[in-house]
Design a protein around this motif. Structure first.
Motif, PDB file in Angstrom:
ATOM      1  N   LYS A 253       0.858  -1.189   0.000  1.00 35.81           N
ATOM      2  CA  LYS A 253       0.000   0.000   0.000  1.00 35.81           C
ATOM      3  C   LYS A 253       0.890   1.233   0.000  1.00 35.81           C
ATOM      4  O   LYS A 253       1.682   1.439   0.918  1.00 35.81           O
ATOM      5  N   ASP A 258      -2.606  10.361   3.461  1.00 36.34           N
ATOM      6  CA  ASP A 258      -3.984   9.922   3.704  1.00 36.34           C
ATOM      7  C   ASP A 258      -4.712  10.958   4.565  1.00 36.34           C
ATOM      8  O   ASP A 258      -4.588  10.952   5.790  1.00 36.34           O
ATOM      9  N   ASP A 276       1.887   6.752   5.276  1.00 39.99           N
ATOM     10  CA  ASP A 276       0.871   5.762   4.913  1.00 39.99           C
ATOM     11  C   ASP A 276       1.253   4.963   3.654  1.00 39.99           C
ATOM     12  O   ASP A 276       0.468   4.176   3.148  1.00 39.99           O
ATOM     13  N   GLU A 337      -9.231   3.431   2.668  1.00 39.39           N
ATOM     14  CA  GLU A 337      -8.783   3.478   1.273  1.00 39.39           C
ATOM     15  C   GLU A 337      -7.691   2.462   0.951  1.00 39.39           C
ATOM     16  O   GLU A 337      -7.560   2.041  -0.192  1.00 39.39           O
ATOM     17  N   THR A 363       0.003  -0.132   6.016  1.00 41.47           N
ATOM     18  CA  THR A 363      -0.363   0.586   7.242  1.00 41.47           C
ATOM     19  C   THR A 363      -1.882   0.700   7.168  1.00 41.47           C
ATOM     20  O   THR A 363      -2.420   1.732   6.803  1.00 41.47           O
TER      21      THR A 363
HETATM   22 ZN    ZN Z   1      -4.496   4.908   4.942  1.00 40.17          ZN
END
Ligand code: ZN
Ligand code: BES
Ligand code: MN
Length: 491
Positions: A253, A258, A276, A337, A363
């Motif tokens: 990710k 974020d 993030d 997300e 994360t």
């Molecule tokens: Zn996030």
């Protein structure tokens, strides 16, 4: 990039000790015995070291502890650092001793009198990991980095043992640099450019732009970044060191920032969301290590790089989007997300590469920090063998990892009234329902692990091997997993 400390291995010479500048490091065994170098330093110091070796204060030190003597008589050095360490100390203790030295390392030279120590390579490894400092945004007087010279009995042997460890350390530094970098510097484009630069190391790096992602149907990934000025990207890194075998896949990710999107996060602590992209950071660091040490394995690293911003074009709560897999998702909360980014990346990894297994890192949830703190990452898996191998590798590397339960009863929380699923459950078991969401994008027989690293990717207080900030958690464990499980047969 942060320059790692320069470490050199040389033959032990006793003559330059008196004239050596900076810091001199000597080792004392638990029972206070002085080795050859120790005796020489002691003679210059007119017996002070031998007195210390017999003192209560030495006895109270633990294995791996370091004590500093400033401006010692008889020596040109600014300090003598005495390390309490037995010759056959456990590997993790030797690393921690090295890390204690790394913490004291400054802009002067450091001369480490390791002599015949069988742990010299591990000490140098710990030293390098803890000497890391992220300072590209500090102006004015910066702490420089003095050269570290290890004087050992068999320099070539020690250097050969230390080389693959240095490759792992460089991967860890690459991850830490990415994770520490603020979001106005590390945009999706800057991130992708840093990965493209790794082609020099022999990695094959491909960057998929928005038009291609659209064509592939990766709408759940794209819907996260559609409120941002920065274009969403997927970067594919391939290391082919293992012949014709199917690769193992790592998926990360990479949310470069974020905000939560329209489901905006509160202001307090939002600055932490610059990290993030920690999952993508670890995948990138592992790929760098594999290339640097020319691993005999095929591994593909895939990272989804997006920024989650509120905007007129941003995804709204209540929107329904279609994933690359074809399943539809009702987005209840735009702050959940990460799972949307991973869903499409996981599917893409399986469709294109038919890997022998997949590990994703993210994360992903604040809830995993409530559950496990900063000491352990959450481990979620559908495969006991792969999971067991990973937990063993993490244990051997001293990286905390704890397996969490999964199951159909948790999965029920994701039922949507109008789509195939929704992107969040209730508050209960938030980390597990996130894992259940991901598992819907993992094929039935595919061995898979999801690592929730929200608590371990970066920390407010220093750890044994890292200063406060990005830790690089996972690079060592994943490199070890690949070495022990996928390279074992070819050796
Ligand atoms: Zn996030
Ligand atoms: N990036 C966060 C998770 C996170 C929180 C990482 C704290 C590091 C520190 C993630 O995107 C997120 O916002 N998760 C939500 C999920 C919720 C909306 C279901 C959370 O954990 O609150
Ligand atoms: Mn979020």
């Amino acid at each position: 990039m942060t320059t790692p400390v320069a470490i050199d291995f040389k033959e032990l010479e006793l003559d330059p000790i008196a004239a050596a500048e900076g810091q001199i490091v000597v080792f004392l065994k638990g029972e206070g015995g002085l080795d050859q170098a120790g005796r020489r330093v002691n003679r210059h110091m007119k017996g002070a070291l031998a007195r210390f070796a017999e003192s209560d204060s030495f006895e109270k030190m633990k294995q791996g502890d370091v004590k500093s003597f400033a401006f010692p008589t008889g020596l040109a050095a600014d300090a003598v650092l005495v390390v309490k360490l037995d010759r056959n100390a456990k590997i993790d203790v030797a690393r921690k001793a090295g890390a204690a030295l790394g913490k004291l390392h400054n802009d002067t030279p450091m001369l480490v009198l390791a002599g015949p120590s069988p742990r010299a390579a591990e000490i140098s490894y710990g030293l390098a990991l803890r000497a890391y400092d992220f300072d590209p945004h500090k102006t004015g007087d910066k702490d420089g980095r003095g050269v570290v010279t290890f004087m050992v009995s068999k320099p070539e042997e020690v250097a050969a043992k230390a080389a693959p460890m240095a490759a792992v350390a460089e991967g860890v530094f690459f991850t830490r640099d990415l994770v520490n970098e603020p979001a106005n510097v590390l945009t999706t484009s800057d991130f992708a450019a840093r990965l493209a630069a790794m082609q020099e190391l022999g990695l094959d790096v491909e960057i998929l732009e928005e038009a291609e992602l659209e064509e592939l149907g990766m709408r759940t990934l794209l819907c996260v970044g559609q409120g941002s000025e920065s274009p969403s990207k997927v970067v594919v890194m391939k290391w082919n060191g293992g012949g014709d075998e199917k690769p193992f896949a790592l998926v990360g990710k990479g949310v470069v920032f974020d905000t939560g999107g329209i489901s905006l996060k509160p202001a307090g602590g939002m600055e932490d969301m610059t990290m993030d992209m920690g999952g993508a950071g670890v995948v990138s660091g592992v790929m760098r290590t594999l290339a640097l040490r020319k691993a005999k394995a095929n591994v593909v690293g895939i990272v989804g790089l997006v920024e989650n911003m509120p905007d007129g074009k941003a995804t709204r709560p209540g929107d329904v989007v279609k994933s690359m897999k074809g399943d539809t998702i009702e987005i209840i909360n735009t702050d959940a997300e990460g799972r949307l980014v991973l869903a499409d990346c996981l599917w893409y990894a399986q469709e294109r590469f038919e890997p022998t297994g997949v590990i994703n890192l993210a994360t992903l949830t604040g809830a995993i920090i409530i559950g496990l703190g900063h000491d352990n990452a959450g481990v979620f898996s559908n495969d006991d063998t792969l999971c067991g191998n990973f937990l063993k590798a993490a244990g051997n590397e001293g990286e905390g990892a704890w397996r969490m339960p999964m199951g159909a009863s948790y999965d029920k929380q994701l039922k949507s009234r109008i789509a195939d699923m929704k992107n969040v459950g209730t508050r209960a078991a938030g980390s597990i329902t996130a894992a259940q969401f991901l598992q819907r994008f993992v094929k039935d027989d595919m061995p898979w692990i999801h690592l929730d690293i929200a608590g371990t990717a970066s920390v407010k207080a220093e750890t044994d091997l890292a200063p406060a900030g990005a830790t690089g958690w996972g690079v060592m464990a994943l490199d070890r997993l690949i070495r022990d499980t996928y390279e074992a047969e070819t050796e």
